[in-house]
Design a protein around this motif. Structure first.
Motif, PDB file in Angstrom:
ATOM      1  N   THR A 147       1.339  10.835  44.034  1.00 54.87           N
ATOM      2  CA  THR A 147       2.039  12.105  43.832  1.00 54.87           C
ATOM      3  C   THR A 147       3.531  11.983  44.164  1.00 54.87           C
ATOM      4  O   THR A 147       4.364  12.614  43.505  1.00 54.87           O
ATOM      5  CB  THR A 147       1.409  13.234  44.668  1.00 54.87           C
ATOM      6  N   LEU A 148       3.876  11.171  45.152  1.00 56.44           N
ATOM      7  CA  LEU A 148       5.294  10.939  45.437  1.00 56.44           C
ATOM      8  C   LEU A 148       5.961  10.215  44.267  1.00 56.44           C
ATOM      9  O   LEU A 148       7.094  10.531  43.885  1.00 56.44           O
ATOM     10  CB  LEU A 148       5.455  10.122  46.723  1.00 56.44           C
ATOM     11  N   ALA A 149       5.250   9.242  43.693  1.00 50.34           N
ATOM     12  CA  ALA A 149       5.795   8.525  42.540  1.00 50.34           C
ATOM     13  C   ALA A 149       5.965   9.472  41.351  1.00 50.34           C
ATOM     14  O   ALA A 149       6.985   9.429  40.646  1.00 50.34           O
ATOM     15  CB  ALA A 149       4.874   7.362  42.170  1.00 50.34           C
ATOM     16  N   PHE A 150       4.975  10.343  41.142  1.00 46.38           N
ATOM     17  CA  PHE A 150       5.066  11.294  40.039  1.00 46.38           C
ATOM     18  C   PHE A 150       6.238  12.246  40.246  1.00 46.38           C
ATOM     19  O   PHE A 150       6.972  12.566  39.299  1.00 46.38           O
ATOM     20  CB  PHE A 150       3.766  12.079  39.913  1.00 46.38           C
ATOM     21  N   SER A 151       6.429  12.721  41.467  1.00 48.87           N
ATOM     22  CA  SER A 151       7.533  13.640  41.753  1.00 48.87           C
ATOM     23  C   SER A 151       8.889  12.976  41.518  1.00 48.87           C
ATOM     24  O   SER A 151       9.856  13.645  41.131  1.00 48.87           O
ATOM     25  CB  SER A 151       7.449  14.143  43.193  1.00 48.87           C
ATOM     26  N   ALA A 152       8.965  11.661  41.763  1.00 49.15           N
ATOM     27  CA  ALA A 152      10.216  10.949  41.492  1.00 49.15           C
ATOM     28  C   ALA A 152      10.527  10.963  39.995  1.00 49.15           C
ATOM     29  O   ALA A 152      11.686  11.168  39.587  1.00 49.15           O
ATOM     30  CB  ALA A 152      10.112   9.509  41.995  1.00 49.15           C
ATOM     31  N   PHE A 153       9.508  10.774  39.159  1.00 48.64           N
ATOM     32  CA  PHE A 153       9.706  10.867  37.719  1.00 48.64           C
ATOM     33  C   PHE A 153      10.101  12.280  37.320  1.00 48.64           C
ATOM     34  O   PHE A 153      10.960  12.480  36.448  1.00 48.64           O
ATOM     35  CB  PHE A 153       8.434  10.443  36.973  1.00 48.64           C
ATOM     36  N   PHE A 154       9.456  13.270  37.939  1.00 49.74           N
ATOM     37  CA  PHE A 154       9.791  14.658  37.610  1.00 49.74           C
ATOM     38  C   PHE A 154      11.231  14.972  37.999  1.00 49.74           C
ATOM     39  O   PHE A 154      11.926  15.701  37.274  1.00 49.74           O
ATOM     40  CB  PHE A 154       8.840  15.624  38.317  1.00 49.74           C
ATOM     41  N   HIS A 155      11.687  14.444  39.116  1.00 49.25           N
ATOM     42  CA  HIS A 155      13.065  14.670  39.556  1.00 49.25           C
ATOM     43  C   HIS A 155      14.039  14.142  38.496  1.00 49.25           C
ATOM     44  O   HIS A 155      15.035  14.801  38.167  1.00 49.25           O
ATOM     45  CB  HIS A 155      13.296  13.976  40.898  1.00 49.25           C
ATOM     46  N   TRP A 156      13.740  12.963  37.968  1.00 50.79           N
ATOM     47  CA  TRP A 156      14.564  12.394  36.884  1.00 50.79           C
ATOM     48  C   TRP A 156      14.503  13.287  35.652  1.00 50.79           C
ATOM     49  O   TRP A 156      15.517  13.559  35.014  1.00 50.79           O
ATOM     50  CB  TRP A 156      14.047  10.992  36.558  1.00 50.79           C
TER      51      TRP A 156
END
Length: 311
Positions: free
Chosen positions: A131-140
């Motif tokens: 979920t942290l990795a997914f949120s990083a993509f969402f931030h981008w």
């Protein structure tokens, strides 16, 4: 070095749910990448990067329309923590009780409490990572949109930063506790999902607006916008005599004067109560803090319950 006791059985029992969760997040990440590239292409074609901060309303409106069309699905990401808690957390112990396999699992030279901690560490750690990795993509993905709609806006806020990971841990731990107490998988899943929806809206409407004192801004009607960069908590219009108008009253006045060129809206003032975008990370930290604390409390409560009712 031997692996920790209970780690391999935990993986064997729960790998399907975990791998399915990872696959769903990977699919959503691919969708983020595809739509994110299109949003960035529109951003460049409209020349928004070159005109900042003096872009015309036409440029911003055109970009907002396209970004909304490609990113409308992102509002449903707020459901992710609840779904992960339902399908990974709730069956963790409920399925053992329902199938009667807990009698075998709890008599293999490892205490129920230690087995639970092993399961929670493996599955919770995996969910936290993905979920942290997914949120990083969402931030981008959201970065270009942040020009017209701040990161504090309620729907994107829940997939950005560290909120999604903390909310997932909360729902996962809640599902584990519900499964231990109710001992019925479907019932535990329903309770977990319903509880997350209630907590989500309670946080959005009741808790988060009080993390910090909202700021008050005054502008002419049509000025500082309701869809601008700040998160607008409340707004209202005041007439020339100083009376606050309801939405119905204001809409009636606008309709009454439609087409009347002599009517001056400047006589009416808009007051806006808002949270500035600079508070994004402090709000994220506060939300993540109480969600993680409750997740830990749920795990401790489950340990206590297993000690009280081991069979």
């Amino acid at each position: 070095m031997s692996r920790p006791r209970g780690l391999w059985p935990t993986w064997r029992l729960h790998r399907a749910a975990l791998l399915t969760s990872v696959a769903v997040l990977l699919a959503l990440t691919v969708l983020l990448v595809l739509t994110g590239l299109r949003i960035r292409a529109s951003y460049d074609q409209l020349g928004i990067d070159a005109c900042r901060p003096a872009c015309t309303p036409a440029q911003l409106n055109a970009f907002a329309e396209q970004a909304q069309r490609w990113g409308l699905w992102s509002q449903f990401l707020a459901l992710l923590p609840g779904l992960l808690g339902m399908f990974v957390g709730a069956p963790l112990l409920a399925r053992e009780y329902e199938a009667g396999t807990f009698r075998f699992a709890f008599t293999q030279g490892i205490t129920p409490q230690r087995l639970l901690l092993t399961k929670v560490a493996l599955l919770g750690g995996a969910l936290l990572t993905v979920t942290l990795a997914f949120s990083a993509f969402f931030h981008w993905w959201y970065t270009p949109i942040a020009l017209i709609k701040d990161r504090l806006a309620p729907w994107p806020y829940h997939a950005d930063g560290i909120y999604l990971a903390a909310a997932t841990l909360f729902c996962f731990a809640l599902g584990v506790l519900a499964g231990a107490v109710l001992r019925r998988t479907v019932l535990a899943m329903v309770v977990t999902g319903a509880a997350w929806i209630a907590v989500f809206f309670a946080d959005w409407y009741g808790l988060r607006p009080h993390f910090a004192q909202p700021l008050l801004a005054r502008s002419a009607t049509g000025g500082l916008g309701h869809g601008g960069r700040p998160w607008v908590v409340d707004s209202w219009v005041v007439d020339p005599s100083g009376h606050r108008l309801s939405d119905a009253d204001w809409n009636a006045i606008v309709a009454l004067h439609a087409g009347d060129r002599s009517w001056d809206q400047a006589d009416y003032t808009t007051w806006i109560l808002y949270e500035p975008g600079s508070r994004f990370w402090s709000f994220q930290a506060l939300d993540a803090g109480w969600l993680t604390a409750l997740a830990a409390a749920f795990v401790l409560a489950t340990l206590w319950w297993l000690r009280r009712r081991p069979t």
